[in-house]
Design a protein around this motif. Sequence first.
Motif, mmCIF file in Angstrom:
data_model
loop_
_atom_site.group_PDB
_atom_site.id
_atom_site.type_symbol
_atom_site.label_atom_id
_atom_site.label_comp_id
_atom_site.label_asym_id
_atom_site.label_seq_id
_atom_site.Cartn_x
_atom_site.Cartn_y
_atom_site.Cartn_z
ATOM 1 N N UNK A 53 0.849 -1.190 0.000
ATOM 2 C CA UNK A 53 0.000 0.000 0.000
ATOM 3 C C UNK A 53 0.886 1.242 0.000
ATOM 4 N N UNK A 54 0.321 2.351 -0.429
ATOM 5 C CA UNK A 54 1.007 3.641 -0.339
ATOM 6 C C UNK A 54 0.395 4.437 0.805
ATOM 7 N N UNK A 55 1.232 4.989 1.658
ATOM 8 C CA UNK A 55 0.748 5.774 2.793
ATOM 9 C C UNK A 55 -0.044 6.988 2.312
ATOM 10 N N UNK A 56 -1.134 7.304 3.025
ATOM 11 C CA UNK A 56 -1.902 8.518 2.719
ATOM 12 C C UNK A 56 -1.112 9.756 3.114
ATOM 13 N N UNK A 57 -0.397 9.648 4.218
ATOM 14 C CA UNK A 57 0.465 10.729 4.706
ATOM 15 C C UNK A 57 1.708 10.097 5.328
ATOM 16 N N UNK A 58 2.731 10.925 5.528
ATOM 17 C CA UNK A 58 3.939 10.458 6.182
ATOM 18 C C UNK A 58 4.985 9.972 5.200
#
Length: 254
Positions: A53-58
């Motif tokens: 998955x790709x982080x939404x933030x960070x």
Amino acid sequence: MALLEVKNIYKSFGGVKAIQNFSIEANAGEIHGIIGPNGAGKTTIFNTISGVYTADQGTVLLDGQDITKLEQYKITRLGMGRTFQNIRLFKGLTVQENVMCAFDPQSRYNILGGLLPTPKRRAEEKRGRELCEKYLEIVGMQDYLQERPENLSYGMQRRIEIARALMCEPKILLLDEPAAGLNPTEVAELTELIQRISQQIGFGILLIEHRLELVMSISHMIHVQNFGETIAVGTPEEVQHNPQVIEAYLGKEE
């Protein structure tokens, strides 16, 4: 700078906040445990760190390089290996062939070598076999090269998975519930194995595990998750006596 730096990552699926503001730093030779009740977001953390998955933030940094938005195979090439909750060995392939599958991204020959048995390709295949035998010896499976994993015990299959992850020559190794399905004797052997490969090879290890006796006995630091949030970070002793951790596992006293 830490070998792995995860800074304030978030991940949501619709209205479900699976990870909220998770951070961790891990260096070579360290073992970090990540624990929490079912549904706490532990495997989602691994999937976000490793590129599933790709982080939404960070941000996620591996050896100083930003890997937050990279594809999974690129992250693997940069030095991140992992195992999964459910064993994912290939039926019909031997132990050696299963482990060798992870060597392909590390091979150093060109397109011509992929089509023809060039000297460079033969040299790389030899190097791959030697690495395979090395890591199978480390996990105690060197005598089972030509066996089929489906004919071996669950504990042996777990060791093969770890050997395959080591074939990626990782800087950071993610172990997702490696003791799942093992009996007490196998858990003790696995505990010793994780400690040994950490000391011998010297990479950082992140460990998700429900067997608290395993996590508490080998982790340098422990992160406790509950409903996507980090509720405690500390040494095993500190975490064991944390009121929020006790409540998350045992419930609140009436």
